[in-house]
Scaffold this motif. Sequence first.
Motif, short mmCIF file in Angstrom:
data_model
loop_
_atom_site.label_atom_id
_atom_site.label_comp_id
_atom_site.label_asym_id
_atom_site.label_seq_id
_atom_site.Cartn_x
_atom_site.Cartn_y
_atom_site.Cartn_z
N SER A 215 0.85 -1.19 0.00
CA SER A 215 0.00 0.00 0.00
C SER A 215 0.89 1.24 0.00
CB SER A 215 -0.91 0.01 1.23
OG SER A 215 -0.15 0.20 2.41
N ALA B 7 0.66 3.96 1.82
CA ALA B 7 0.97 4.39 3.18
C ALA B 7 2.09 3.54 3.78
CB ALA B 7 -0.28 4.32 4.05
N ASP B 8 2.02 2.24 3.60
CA ASP B 8 3.05 1.35 4.16
C ASP B 8 4.39 1.56 3.48
OD1 ASP B 8 1.60 0.09 6.15
OD2 ASP B 8 0.79 -1.43 4.79
N ARG C 123 5.95 4.75 4.75
CA ARG C 123 6.34 4.61 6.16
C ARG C 123 7.62 3.79 6.31
NH1 ARG C 123 1.89 3.32 7.88
NH2 ARG C 123 1.32 5.22 9.01
N ARG D 219 -0.11 12.00 7.15
CA ARG D 219 -1.53 12.16 6.79
C ARG D 219 -1.75 13.44 6.00
NH1 ARG D 219 -2.21 9.89 12.06
NH2 ARG D 219 -2.37 11.97 12.98
N LEU E 176 -7.65 8.32 2.44
CA LEU E 176 -6.99 7.43 3.39
C LEU E 176 -7.28 5.97 3.06
CD1 LEU E 176 -5.16 7.76 5.86
CD2 LEU E 176 -7.19 7.56 7.31
N SER F 59 -5.10 4.91 0.19
CA SER F 59 -3.67 4.81 0.54
C SER F 59 -3.35 3.55 1.33
CB SER F 59 -3.24 6.04 1.35
OG SER F 59 -3.84 6.02 2.64
N LYS F 60 -4.37 2.97 1.96
CA LYS F 60 -4.16 1.75 2.75
C LYS F 60 -4.44 0.48 1.95
CE LYS F 60 -4.90 3.82 7.30
NZ LYS F 60 -5.70 3.79 8.55
N GLN F 61 -4.93 0.66 0.73
CA GLN F 61 -5.18 -0.49 -0.14
C GLN F 61 -3.90 -0.92 -0.85
OE1 GLN F 61 -8.26 0.42 -2.93
NE2 GLN F 61 -9.93 -0.07 -1.53
#
Length: 563
Positions: A283, A285-286, A289, A310, A320, A323-325
């Motif tokens: 994803s 976001a990951d 990070r 964010r 959001l 972004s987490k998919q």
Amino acid sequence: MFVKNLQNDFYNVIHGKQCLILVNFDVDAICASKILQTLFKNDNVVYTLVPIQGVKDIVRKYCFNTFQIEYVILINCGGTIDVIELLQPEENVTFFILDSHRPYDLANIYNEKQVQILGDPALEEDIPEYNDVYKDDSSDEDEENISDEEHESNQAKRRRLTEAKILKRKEIRQWEEKRNNILFNYTQYSYYGKSSAVVVYEMTWQMSRDNLDMVWWAIIGSTEQAILSKAESSTCVLESGNLQGHVSRLSRTRGGNVDVQQLSAIKITYDKDLQLALYRHWSVADSIRHSIPTAVSLRLWSLKGEQRLRELLAEMGLPLAQSKQQFTAMDLNLRQEFKEMVEKLADKYNVSSIVGASFTLQYGYRFKYCASDIVYAMLAVLESTSKDRLPQLCFLEASDCLLRTKKEVLDKGIERAKNMLVHIYKTAKNVLELKQVTNAGTFLYITLSEGILHSHLFSHPHALLMLAQFTLKAYVESSRNKRAAGWPLVASAIFNEQEGTCLIVGIPPVCEEQPKSLFGRAFEQAAKNTNSILEPDYFDATIARLKIEDRPKFFDALAALLV
């Protein structure tokens, strides 16, 4: 002795002979061996390939596999040690050394009979002259013998003879002092040279035997050096440009027209891309990070850093939930615009370093991977040894990640790589939050406790090295001390709890453009000064094993040395 013409003085020599190939446990070595194996298979060369994990392992594996072998090829191992003294081979055995570790052992360089180093001496730094480090003592002995035979009773002549001997001893002492200084300057720093995979690939190109698979493996070997900071960024850029030239040449026929049938099978592109770890298979976001450049620039180990992340996603117009998919499951428009979104905000959020160029391989419709994706996958597979997973199995799986027909192995490796990056990030975050980075005055160090989660991961050198690099960059980013950028770092983790040993790695400061480390010699001297039990069993001198009970006094001695 150096071998410049690899085709005539290396490949033609071993062609048709039985060879033993000893390959170090790293991505670059595996890629180099893969190119070499392809040549051997096409020419029906009989060979035995054996993975090597350290100095002790190379002695054991060589003794076990040396029967009726006259030619031994060492890939990313053996260059920094005196192989003749270590392995005690028969006089008819020849060693061909292809090693990116530096500096080379001088005994290998000046051995003209049994050791052949594959490379150009003009590209090496400050190799001492033979007469500066080796001295023939036979002339001195002859002079002394002659003096004894011409013994005279004359007191004046005796006195002159005594003075001559004193002067001779003084000259020898001065020569030895000069030699020690030369050797110290030559061996002071540990660093890396040209990727071994690139060296082998260039040999296949000169032989007109190269193909797109081979250049792709060379690209992966070079990419590993960039990811692990083994080479300076400018060198990596120049190497990428050279490899791009080979890709363009191989993607076209002699007449200049695109070979449609070849491109439909395999396509390598070199284009602007985001230097985000595994983002096509993770994803957004990951990936942001757990990539070192973004995690450090955004300070994602802090609450403010999470808020900044964010804000970045919101300003990009990326919901959001999206972004987490998984990246492949995101809306098509968002996927296509993602690079432009990041580029527009890169300067504002101080993450401009993640915008760069990279190589991508596409084979059919489902096989599309960036070179860094495969490097991370191979590193994770190599570091996954355990009681149930023998090193040989991990080596073979890592090698299979290079094959387009083994997509399922590569995908499993990418999943392992995600877990590895997550644990590196979490461990670094804990170290920074708990202020476990200790300032020894001239360097920083961290020691990972026994009870940390997934501590077994950091008993492997590559994972601990990546943790050290992440932690050092994050510490410098958040430190108010202006000198922090000039401090190197030593990281230590439990290696074998039953034997009471720990693994230590040393990395140079972030301000160093050339990634040279002085910890190799410093480790050796600190252990000598404290009578600590140090095992320099790795081919990289900045990685070693140490008795846990000796660690406190070892760090104190290291601090005293680096004043």
